[in-house]
Motif scaffolding. Structure first.
Motif, short mmCIF file in Angstrom:
data_model
loop_
_atom_site.label_atom_id
_atom_site.label_comp_id
_atom_site.label_asym_id
_atom_site.label_seq_id
_atom_site.Cartn_x
_atom_site.Cartn_y
_atom_site.Cartn_z
N VAL A 48 0.81 -1.27 0.14
CA VAL A 48 0.45 0.11 -0.28
C VAL A 48 0.92 1.36 0.37
O VAL A 48 0.54 2.09 -0.88
CB VAL A 48 -1.18 0.11 1.39
N ALA A 49 2.10 1.30 1.29
CA ALA A 49 2.69 2.63 1.13
C ALA A 49 3.52 2.72 1.91
O ALA A 49 3.86 1.39 2.56
CB ALA A 49 1.69 3.65 2.01
N THR A 58 7.41 10.02 2.25
CA THR A 58 6.11 8.43 2.11
C THR A 58 6.14 8.20 -0.16
O THR A 58 6.46 8.53 -0.33
CB THR A 58 5.45 8.79 2.67
N TYR A 60 3.79 6.00 -2.10
CA TYR A 60 2.50 5.53 -2.52
C TYR A 60 1.91 4.65 -3.73
O TYR A 60 2.65 5.08 -4.57
CB TYR A 60 1.03 5.61 -2.57
N PHE A 64 -3.13 2.79 -4.37
CA PHE A 64 -3.79 3.81 -3.38
C PHE A 64 -3.64 5.24 -3.09
O PHE A 64 -3.37 5.98 -1.95
CB PHE A 64 -2.53 3.44 -2.08
N GLU A 65 -3.27 6.21 -4.09
CA GLU A 65 -2.64 7.62 -4.33
C GLU A 65 -3.86 8.28 -3.71
O GLU A 65 -5.44 7.51 -4.16
CB GLU A 65 -2.63 8.46 -5.12
N THR A 69 -3.47 7.56 4.01
CA THR A 69 -2.06 8.24 4.29
C THR A 69 -1.84 7.10 5.55
O THR A 69 -2.10 7.03 6.09
CB THR A 69 -2.94 9.68 4.74
N LEU A 81 -2.19 4.13 9.45
CA LEU A 81 -2.76 4.35 7.58
C LEU A 81 -3.71 4.78 7.62
O LEU A 81 -4.97 4.22 8.33
CB LEU A 81 -2.44 2.83 7.06
#
Length: 119
Positions: A48-49, A58, A60, A64-65, A69, A81
């Motif tokens: 995811v990130a 960070t 992504y 998942f953009e 967050t 998350l």
């Protein structure tokens, strides 16, 4: 030993938000990058990130953009998350991991927290 404990999952309705937490212990948390993965039912686990050790950078994955967050609090040894505007396709088990390096594999995994999005 290294421990990663996720929490914050649950059954939610579409459009709601959740903040998942991963409490880390057993290593120098502020020295390592962390990541969140998701595993939908019957599918492979997917990244995811990621977040660097100081939280200043960070990344992504494309899917998942926008609604996801990642953040961290090094004083608390926790990575978060935030997921906004949840959709049924966000259903799955969410795992945090301790990254070996920024683009590397995960050295350690938590047990996961289940997120189910359904009306």
């Amino acid at each position: 030993q290294v421990q990663l404990v996720e929490s914050g999952g649950g059954l939610v309705q579409p459009g709601e938000s959740l903040r998942l937490s991963c409490a880390a212990s057993g290593f120098a948390f502020s020295d390592v990058a962390m990541a969140w993965y998701r595993q939908p039912p019957g599918k492979e686990r997917e990244l995811v990130a990621r977040i660097r050790n100081l939280g200043l950078t960070t990344r992504y994955e494309d899917s998942f953009e926008g609604r996801f967050t990642i953040s961290r609090d090094n004083a608390k040894g926790t990575v978060y998350l935030q997921i906004d505007n949840l959709k049924p396709e966000d259903t799955g088990v969410y795992y945090c991991c301790r990254l070996r390096n920024w683009r590397g594999a995960c050295d350690d995994w938590g047990q996961g927290t289940q997120v189910t999005v359904s009306s």
